[in-house]
Design an enzyme around this catalytic site. Structure first.
Site, PDB file in Angstrom:
ATOM      1  CB  SER A  54     -28.797  19.562  21.544  1.00 33.68           C
ATOM      2  OG  SER A  54     -29.882  20.382  21.158  1.00 33.68           O
ATOM      3  CG  ASP A  92     -34.023  16.138  17.549  1.00 36.74           C
ATOM      4  OD1 ASP A  92     -34.280  16.097  16.328  1.00 36.74           O
ATOM      5  OD2 ASP A  92     -33.009  16.703  18.019  1.00 36.74           O
ATOM      6  CD  GLU A 124     -29.320  12.375  15.186  1.00 33.88           C
ATOM      7  OE1 GLU A 124     -28.472  11.454  15.232  1.00 33.88           O
ATOM      8  OE2 GLU A 124     -29.317  13.347  15.961  1.00 33.88           O
ATOM      9  CD  GLU A 191     -25.014  18.322  13.814  1.00 30.65           C
ATOM     10  OE1 GLU A 191     -26.183  17.879  13.897  1.00 30.65           O
ATOM     11  OE2 GLU A 191     -24.294  18.537  14.814  1.00 30.65           O
TER      12      GLU A 191
HETATM   13  O1  KIV Z   1     -30.540  18.430  18.791  1.00 32.41           O
HETATM   14  C1  KIV Z   1     -30.144  19.392  18.133  1.00 32.41           C
HETATM   15  O2  KIV Z   1     -29.852  20.478  18.667  1.00 32.41           O
HETATM   16  C2  KIV Z   1     -30.017  19.236  16.691  1.00 32.41           C
HETATM   17  C3  KIV Z   1     -29.413  20.380  15.949  1.00 32.41           C
HETATM   18  C4  KIV Z   1     -27.959  20.409  16.149  1.00 32.41           C
HETATM   19  C5  KIV Z   1     -29.757  20.346  14.508  1.00 32.41           C
HETATM   20  O3  KIV Z   1     -30.365  18.237  16.161  1.00 32.41           O
END
Ligand code: KIV
Length: 272
Positions: A54, A92, A124, A191
């Site tokens: 994000s 991530d 994911e 989510e």
């Molecule tokens: O990238 C992010 O902020 C996320 C959260 C929404 C869990 O994956």
């Protein structure tokens, strides 16, 4: 700085998070993408800091998470790791870095771990990426799953609406959650799915379930900038604002501008 309600100042590990679920202790997770914010939220007692993709939206102003690269995620994760003493830092894996094949996924995973020094990675998806997840785990890298509204698939979904309301999608999500647990993931983020479905997944799995827009469960995650009220105009139902920093900053900057323009800043005590 001592955190709020932090009973244990030791560095959080994936093992501890599983123990927390067994002991019925809730897990607090927030995103951060830079040194300054990570230092503050780690000091305030969050258990997990997510260097989320994000960052693509929040830090770079992109419309989706898709454009962010491995190099950019490493830059953000390195900045966060430098600041954090207690929280587990999860980074991530960005879109395109693990979907092609398991070999490319594990190569990118190792690179992110080596260069950022983060503690774990988040990917994911379920069945579609399970071989990649297994290879990354086999390399000794802890993995957090992410199911439900997975933003890297937004172009496939075509909407940010609640996922898995229909039985077929809900059943697939439950199967995927079991596959991720059996593979060895230490936690799963769910989510924007119905609270009843989250409750069932959490009951059936022994690893912690961390929700965002998914109702009460073993832990919660929010985007730091959203819960601090820095992201004007973003107000989904699941988001609780704990501050209005956009207003605080606007007031402070407005005051500074006026002090500079009036000649009130700097004063005699602010000069050498
Ligand atoms: O990238 C992010 O902020 C996320 C959260 C929404 C869990 O994956």
């Amino acid at each position: 700085m001592a955190g709020y309600l932090v009973e244990d100042a030791r560095k959080v590990t994936t093992h501890r998070l599983i123990e927390m679920k067994q002991q019925g202790k809730k897990i607090a997770m927030l995103t951060a993408y830079d040194y300054t914010m990570a230092r503050i939220i780690d000091g305030a007692g969050v258990d997990i800091i997510l260097v989320g993709d994000s960052a693509s939206n929040v830090m770079a102003g992109n419309f989706t998470t898709l454009p962010i690269t491995v190099d950019q995620m490493i830059y953000h994760a390195k900045s966060v790791v430098r600041a954090v003493k207690r929280a587990l830092v999860v980074c991530d894996m960005p879109f395109g870095s693990y979907q092609v094949c398991a070999t490319e996924g594990v190569t990118n995973a190792i690179r992110i771990m080596k260069e950022s020094h983060c503690d774990a990675l988040k990917l994911e998806g379920g069945e579609e990426i399970i071989e990649t997840v297994k290879k990354i785990l086999a390399a000794g890298i802890p993995v957090c799953g992410h199911l439900g509204l997975t933003p890297q698939s937004i172009n496939k979904f075509g909407t940010y609406a609640v996922r898995a309301k229909e039985e077929a999608e809900a059943e697939k999500l439950i199967r995927d959650a079991h596959l991720l647990e059996e593979a060895g993931c230490f936690a799963i983020v769910l989510e924007k799915i119905p609270a009843k479905l989250t409750e069932r997944v959490s009951r059936e799995l022994t690893i912690p379930i961390i929700g965002i827009g998914a109702g009460p469960t073993d832990g919660q995650v929010l985007v730091g900038q959203d819960m601090l009220g820095l992201n004007d105009g973003f107000k989904p139902k699941f988001l609780r604002h704990y501050a209005n920093l956009a207003e605080t900053i606007t007031d402070a900057v407005g005051q500074y501008v006026s002090d500079v323009k009036n000649g009130d800043f700097p004063n005699e005590n602010e000069c050498y």
